[in-house]
Design an enzyme around this catalytic site. Structure first.
Site, short mmCIF file in Angstrom:
data_model
loop_
_atom_site.label_atom_id
_atom_site.label_comp_id
_atom_site.label_asym_id
_atom_site.label_seq_id
_atom_site.Cartn_x
_atom_site.Cartn_y
_atom_site.Cartn_z
N GLU A 174 45.25 49.14 57.91
CA GLU A 174 46.50 48.72 58.54
C GLU A 174 47.12 47.67 57.62
O GLU A 174 46.40 46.86 57.01
CB GLU A 174 46.27 48.13 59.94
CG GLU A 174 45.75 49.14 60.95
CD GLU A 174 46.67 50.33 61.11
OE1 GLU A 174 47.91 50.14 61.21
OE2 GLU A 174 46.17 51.47 61.13
N ASP B 220 46.46 55.32 51.51
CA ASP B 220 45.50 54.22 51.71
C ASP B 220 44.99 53.69 50.39
O ASP B 220 44.90 52.48 50.18
CB ASP B 220 44.34 54.68 52.60
CG ASP B 220 44.76 54.88 54.03
OD1 ASP B 220 44.83 53.88 54.77
OD2 ASP B 220 45.06 56.02 54.42
#
Length: 339
Positions: free
Chosen positions: A126, A224
């Protein structure tokens, strides 16, 4: 982080899907074959690697038969074989075809039951964000989760989660707080990324990854590693960690294995097509990682060979061919600081 991934620009050419990987059989599962009546009862003793072998004609004939089955017929046959019956019709067909193929080849020569790696480390960061994610906004990692999936038991064996204090934009936007559930107080009390990365590496070392056990990283998409981790390492003035330079992009693996278009490879869509619901809080890094691991488990059960299909080279995202030599990630080490 699904919201940010879906708002990213269209993929560059090197994000194109790689050729489908060969199937591998997960351990410990019972297998029953489709009756000989359905395949004309043919048998062969030729080399199973020779595609002129009559067994491949049998497999092709059975695939045609499976293609004509209704969803209820597919579910009934899968239940007969004690296989998972949830999922959309295309997933059920793939599952049945794959198990039948392995059954026929197993009759000729035992198939290596081992997975490509002993463990898979699922990561879904995140990061700081703003509504609309303007192009000039710099994303900083604020949650570092890892879910450790044992590919032999097909179970989640352990998890890691730590929050990270952002440096460039230390104050979270209201949009980010609402999306991720991560509050300002949480990141204010968190450690820096460099320290959290050190903690991750120590956690992986304690589990003997890259030394006693082979492993690979796995992500939901390319961003990511190629975007979030790459950017964060520059912000933190450290080199990109070697253990994260190669990974499995499960979106590519899923699309190639189940033969579905890219718009069918979002996290929630993959779960739905496999007959599963999201478990937990969406956009929680740890919960996202657990749900990605559930998809990986189902794909392994269905016979998918999850193997590295993307890598970072000289700061650029590259595709890894399914024909490339199989190698696991190295033992994790803390990267050096940049000059």
């Amino acid at each position: 982080m699904e919201e940010q991934k879906e708002n990213r620009p269209h993929a560059a050419p090197n994000e194109a899907s790689a050729p489908p990987a060969a199937a591998a059989r997960p351990p410990g599962k019972q297998h029953c074959r489709i009756s000989d009546q359905e395949t004309n009862g043919k048998k062969s003793t030729a080399n199973p690697n020779d595609f002129s072998d009559p067994v491949y004609k049998e497999i092709a004939m059975t695939n045609g038969y499976i293609n004509r089955m209704t969803r209820e017929e597919l579910r009934s046959k899968l239940a007969e074989f004690k296989l998972e019956t949830r999922g959309v019709k295309d997933v059920l067909k793939k599952r049945l075809k794959n198990y039948y193929k392995k059954q026929k080849l197993m009759q000729k020569e035992p198939i290596n039951r081992d997975s490509c790696y002993d463990y898979i480390c699922v990561v879904d960061f995140e990061a700081t964000c703003e509504e609309g994610n303007p192009p000039e906004f710099v994303h900083e990692i604020i949650e570092f989760p890892v879910v450790l999936l044992n590919t032999h038991t097909l179970e989640i064996e352990d998890t890691f989660q730590q929050y990270v204090k952002p440096e460039i934009n230390p104050k979270l936007s209201d949009f980010c707080i609402s999306l991720t559930g991560i509050t300002q107080d949480i990141v204010d009390k968190a450690e820096t990324f460099t320290q959290v990365l050190q903690n991750v590496i120590e956690w992986m070392r304690q589990r003997e990854l890259g030394t006693k056990y082979s492993y690979s990283m796995l992500t939901d998409g390319s961003w990511d590693m190629s975007k979030f981790l790459n950017t964060q390492c520059r912000i933190s003035r450290i080199k990109y960690p070697s253990f994260a330079k190669r990974w499995i992009n499960i979106r590519k693996s899923y699309g190639n294995f189940y033969k579905v278009p890219r718009n069918q490879t979002k996290l929630t869509t993959m779960l739905e097509n496999l007959g599963m619901n999201y478990d937990g809080r969406p956009h929680s890094g740890l919960d996202d990682s657990k749900n990605i691991a559930r998809i990986a488990i189902r794909m392994l059960q269905d016979g998918c060979e999850l193997r590295v299909n993307e890598r970072m080279h000289a700061g650029q995202l590259m595709t890894v061919s399914s024909l490339a030599p199989l190698e696991g990630a190295p033992a994790p080490q803390m990267p050096r600081y940049r000059n």
